[in-house]
Enzyme design. Structure first.
Site, short mmCIF file in Angstrom:
data_model
loop_
_atom_site.label_atom_id
_atom_site.label_comp_id
_atom_site.label_asym_id
_atom_site.label_seq_id
_atom_site.Cartn_x
_atom_site.Cartn_y
_atom_site.Cartn_z
N CYS A 7 0.85 -1.20 0.00
CA CYS A 7 0.00 0.00 0.00
C CYS A 7 0.88 1.25 0.00
O CYS A 7 0.57 2.23 -0.68
CB CYS A 7 -0.93 0.01 1.21
N ASP A 30 10.72 -6.07 -8.64
CA ASP A 30 10.97 -6.71 -7.35
C ASP A 30 12.34 -6.28 -6.83
O ASP A 30 13.32 -6.24 -7.57
CB ASP A 30 10.90 -8.24 -7.51
N HIS A 46 -6.16 -2.41 -1.23
CA HIS A 46 -5.61 -3.48 -0.40
C HIS A 46 -6.53 -4.70 -0.42
O HIS A 46 -7.66 -4.65 0.05
CB HIS A 46 -5.39 -3.04 1.05
N ASN A 87 1.59 -16.29 -4.99
CA ASN A 87 1.77 -17.10 -3.79
C ASN A 87 0.68 -16.74 -2.79
O ASN A 87 0.38 -15.56 -2.59
CB ASN A 87 3.15 -16.83 -3.17
N HIS A 98 -0.38 -8.43 0.75
CA HIS A 98 -1.14 -7.59 -0.20
C HIS A 98 -1.03 -8.34 -1.52
O HIS A 98 0.09 -8.54 -2.01
CB HIS A 98 -0.53 -6.18 -0.26
N HIS A 100 -0.41 -9.96 -4.91
CA HIS A 100 0.51 -9.53 -5.97
C HIS A 100 0.79 -10.68 -6.90
O HIS A 100 0.77 -11.85 -6.50
CB HIS A 100 1.82 -8.99 -5.37
N HIS A 102 3.63 -12.03 -9.56
CA HIS A 102 5.00 -11.93 -10.05
C HIS A 102 4.98 -12.18 -11.56
O HIS A 102 4.36 -13.15 -12.02
CB HIS A 102 5.88 -13.01 -9.42
P1 5GP Z 1 5.83 -13.16 -2.04
O1 5GP Z 1 6.95 -13.95 -1.39
O2 5GP Z 1 4.91 -12.57 -1.00
O3 5GP Z 1 5.09 -13.89 -3.12
O4 5GP Z 1 6.54 -11.98 -2.80
C1 5GP Z 1 6.90 -10.78 -2.19
C2 5GP Z 1 7.96 -10.14 -3.05
O5 5GP Z 1 8.04 -8.77 -2.69
C3 5GP Z 1 9.35 -10.73 -2.90
O6 5GP Z 1 9.80 -11.24 -4.15
C4 5GP Z 1 10.19 -9.56 -2.40
O7 5GP Z 1 11.49 -9.53 -2.94
C5 5GP Z 1 9.37 -8.36 -2.81
N1 5GP Z 1 9.49 -7.19 -1.95
C6 5GP Z 1 9.40 -7.17 -0.59
N2 5GP Z 1 9.55 -5.93 -0.13
C7 5GP Z 1 9.72 -5.14 -1.22
C8 5GP Z 1 9.92 -3.73 -1.37
O8 5GP Z 1 9.97 -2.96 -0.42
N3 5GP Z 1 10.05 -3.26 -2.64
C9 5GP Z 1 10.02 -4.09 -3.72
N4 5GP Z 1 10.16 -3.53 -4.93
N5 5GP Z 1 9.82 -5.43 -3.62
C10 5GP Z 1 9.68 -5.94 -2.37
ZN ZN Z 2 -1.81 -3.25 1.14
#
Ligand code: 5GP
Ligand code: ZN
Length: 114
Positions: A7, A30, A46, A87, A98, A100, A102
């Site tokens: 957010c 990322d 959100h 995920n 939140h 997302h 990839h």
């Molecule tokens: P998840 O593991 O929840 O599927 O993916 C979260 C992703 O967010 C990870 O690949 C991680 O590297 C990325 N991430 C976490 N914090 C930040 C941030 O502050 N900025 C950016 N650009 N990516 C982030």
């Molecule tokens: Zn959020």
């Protein structure tokens, strides 16, 4: 939502490398890329995870998938192939609460995931 890092990225309170933005969606690189191209595509609204999708907000996901396609084309990974990953929950590997998606590409991706 307070204390949600994505957010804060959507609100530009935390800087990110934005590759796409419109009224409802923002996409940014990322911070810890797992492939030469690794972009996260999120709704600005959100929504915690797929488990919080319902009839009211699910159309956003269709829109996000179209934007994933556009980003893959714009960043030059569409032709060779790429992957869209969501995920969900701890065992699914979700670390940010939140929703997302990839977009990964630019190298040969293995399957199955770990
Ligand atoms: P998840 O593991 O929840 O599927 O993916 C979260 C992703 O967010 C990870 O690949 C991680 O590297 C990325 N991430 C976490 N914090 C930040 C941030 O502050 N900025 C950016 N650009 N990516 C982030
Ligand atoms: Zn959020």
């Amino acid at each position: 939502m307070a204390d949600c890092i994505f957010c804060k990225i959507a609100a530009k309170e935390i800087p990110s490398s934005i590759v796409y933005e419109d009224d409802n969606i923002i996409a940014f690189k990322d911070i810890n890329p797992a492939a030469p191209v690794h972009v996260l595509v999120i709704p600005k609204q959100h929504i915690s995870s797929v488990l919080d999708l319902d009839e009211e907000n699910v159309a956003l996901v269709g829109d996000i998938l179209l934007k994933c396609k556009k980003i893959a084309q714009d960043l030059g990974i569409a032709e060779k192939g790429f992957r869209i990953v969501n995920n969900c929950g701890r065992e699914g590997g979700q670390t940010v609460g939140h929703i997302h998606f990839h977009v990964l590409g630019g190298r040969m991706l293995s399957w199955p995931p770990g």
